[in-house]
Design a protein around this motif. Sequence first.
Motif, PDB file in Angstrom:
ATOM      1  N   ALA A  41       0.834  -1.215   0.000  1.00 55.94           N
ATOM      2  CA  ALA A  41       0.000   0.000   0.000  1.00 55.94           C
ATOM      3  C   ALA A  41       0.867   1.264   0.000  1.00 55.94           C
ATOM      4  O   ALA A  41       0.368   2.365  -0.202  1.00 55.94           O
ATOM      5  N   ASP A  42       2.170   1.095   0.195  1.00 58.07           N
ATOM      6  CA  ASP A  42       3.117   2.234   0.208  1.00 58.07           C
ATOM      7  C   ASP A  42       3.716   2.364  -1.190  1.00 58.07           C
ATOM      8  O   ASP A  42       4.669   1.670  -1.551  1.00 58.07           O
ATOM      9  N   ARG A  43       3.127   3.245  -1.981  1.00 56.78           N
ATOM     10  CA  ARG A  43       3.524   3.353  -3.383  1.00 56.78           C
ATOM     11  C   ARG A  43       5.015   3.628  -3.541  1.00 56.78           C
ATOM     12  O   ARG A  43       5.668   3.074  -4.420  1.00 56.78           O
ATOM     13  N   ALA A  44       5.545   4.447  -2.646  1.00 57.25           N
ATOM     14  CA  ALA A  44       6.975   4.783  -2.770  1.00 57.25           C
ATOM     15  C   ALA A  44       7.826   3.529  -2.605  1.00 57.25           C
ATOM     16  O   ALA A  44       8.820   3.322  -3.316  1.00 57.25           O
ATOM     17  N   ALA A  45       7.408   2.672  -1.671  1.00 54.77           N
ATOM     18  CA  ALA A  45       8.173   1.433  -1.453  1.00 54.77           C
ATOM     19  C   ALA A  45       8.079   0.525  -2.671  1.00 54.77           C
ATOM     20  O   ALA A  45       9.063  -0.087  -3.097  1.00 54.77           O
ATOM     21  N   ALA A  87      12.078   0.088  -9.365  1.00 45.84           N
ATOM     22  CA  ALA A  87      13.243   0.781  -9.930  1.00 45.84           C
ATOM     23  C   ALA A  87      14.512  -0.052  -9.750  1.00 45.84           C
ATOM     24  O   ALA A  87      15.334  -0.169 -10.648  1.00 45.84           O
ATOM     25  N   GLU A  88      14.598  -0.708  -8.585  1.00 50.76           N
ATOM     26  CA  GLU A  88      15.836  -1.457  -8.284  1.00 50.76           C
ATOM     27  C   GLU A  88      15.878  -2.806  -9.013  1.00 50.76           C
ATOM     28  O   GLU A  88      16.911  -3.240  -9.489  1.00 50.76           O
ATOM     29  N   GLU A 140      -1.073   0.219 -10.085  1.00 54.28           N
ATOM     30  CA  GLU A 140      -0.695   1.536 -10.614  1.00 54.28           C
ATOM     31  C   GLU A 140       0.800   1.588 -10.926  1.00 54.28           C
ATOM     32  O   GLU A 140       1.220   2.042 -12.004  1.00 54.28           O
ATOM     33  N   VAL A 141       1.618   1.092 -10.012  1.00 50.55           N
ATOM     34  CA  VAL A 141       3.065   1.124 -10.239  1.00 50.55           C
ATOM     35  C   VAL A 141       3.442   0.178 -11.375  1.00 50.55           C
ATOM     36  O   VAL A 141       4.278   0.489 -12.230  1.00 50.55           O
TER      37      VAL A 141
END
Length: 339
Positions: free
Chosen positions: A60-64, A70-71, A109-110
């Motif tokens: 639920a933590d989009r940044a995570a 990305a990694e 979404e990501v």
Amino acid sequence: MKVLLTGGAGYIGTHTAVELAAAGHDPVVFDALYNSRPEAVRRVERITGRTVPFVEGDCADRAAVERAFAEHRPDAVIHCAGLKAVGESTERPLAYYRNNLDGVLALCEVMAEHGVFRLVFSSSATVYGDPATVPITEDMPLSATNPYGATKLFAERILADAAAADPRWHAVSLRYFNPIGAHPSGLIGEDPRGVPANLFPYMSQAATGRREALRVFGDDYPTPDGTGVRDYLHVVDLARGHVAALEHLDDAPGHRVYNLGTGQGTSVLEAVRAFEEATGAAVPREVVGRRPGDIAVCYADPSAALRDLGWKTELSMAEACADAWRWQTRNPDGYAAAE
Ligand code: WQD
């Protein structure tokens, strides 16, 4: 394929990571560790003999999730992360809706932002509610009898609508029946926090004396011996079902659903006897009243998974009992002792 495996430190997730590696894929575990421990991922590395990258985070933590994409730049996602206790969901419905639905929404979404549209989702036979007939086929009516089941129902609808709006989506929802057992190595298995709610982990712990006698929840159901009937499948078979679904995705545009079960019903007392025969251990038990919310009978028609995914269960109830017992006796405190 490189696969982001959310919930990969959990019971289903660890077994799926092992089977992904065995099939030549590269799992990357993403897990918030709400109901699991890092030791479980280290055990997966011992079984597979390879490094398994682990990212701690909440779906639920989009940044995570962004950081993980990305990694590691995954080609596909297997989404097992989520809160999964039926009883707890009736006590904490808002937490279940927030965690389970925000998780699938943020993840999708990501994924879309990174051009990743291959998804296998961990759903549940709970979406069938109390079935009018058995065996259950995927086209039977859906209903949610608890908030946990509702989150699975809504998540499947989210995937269906996303796929209807964007043909790039190739998504499969796997409706698990009752996973049991453990990896035959005895290194990974079911490690519930607190008193187990499910039959097999409780029975295993009762047989070692770690728990009071097993309470058999009702023997007055309309079943051959009066106890509840379920479709128990070996967790390794279930994990292999995820690999089969993943490898099928390219040929499966849209959103499809599949039952993962044996196609056979087993009663509570039959399961207890099978456990005793397979392990030589006695399961102290007593019959008590029904558990609120329980249904009498639930087992799958798994023919669609065989037809489309080439998947069916191959391991027996006896093997599952023996593997569960090996895990229990070698890890009486689950992963905690190794932390
Ligand atoms: C099985 C049978 C009980 C415990 C749940 C979720 C389902 C899935 C699997 C997540 C029933 C009886 C149990 C005990 C008992 N989880 N029982 N004494 O309820 O079929 O399914 O777990 O996806 O979504 O609903 O599994 O193992 O709790 O119960 O007699 O101490 O064993 O009544 O007949 P269930 P369970």
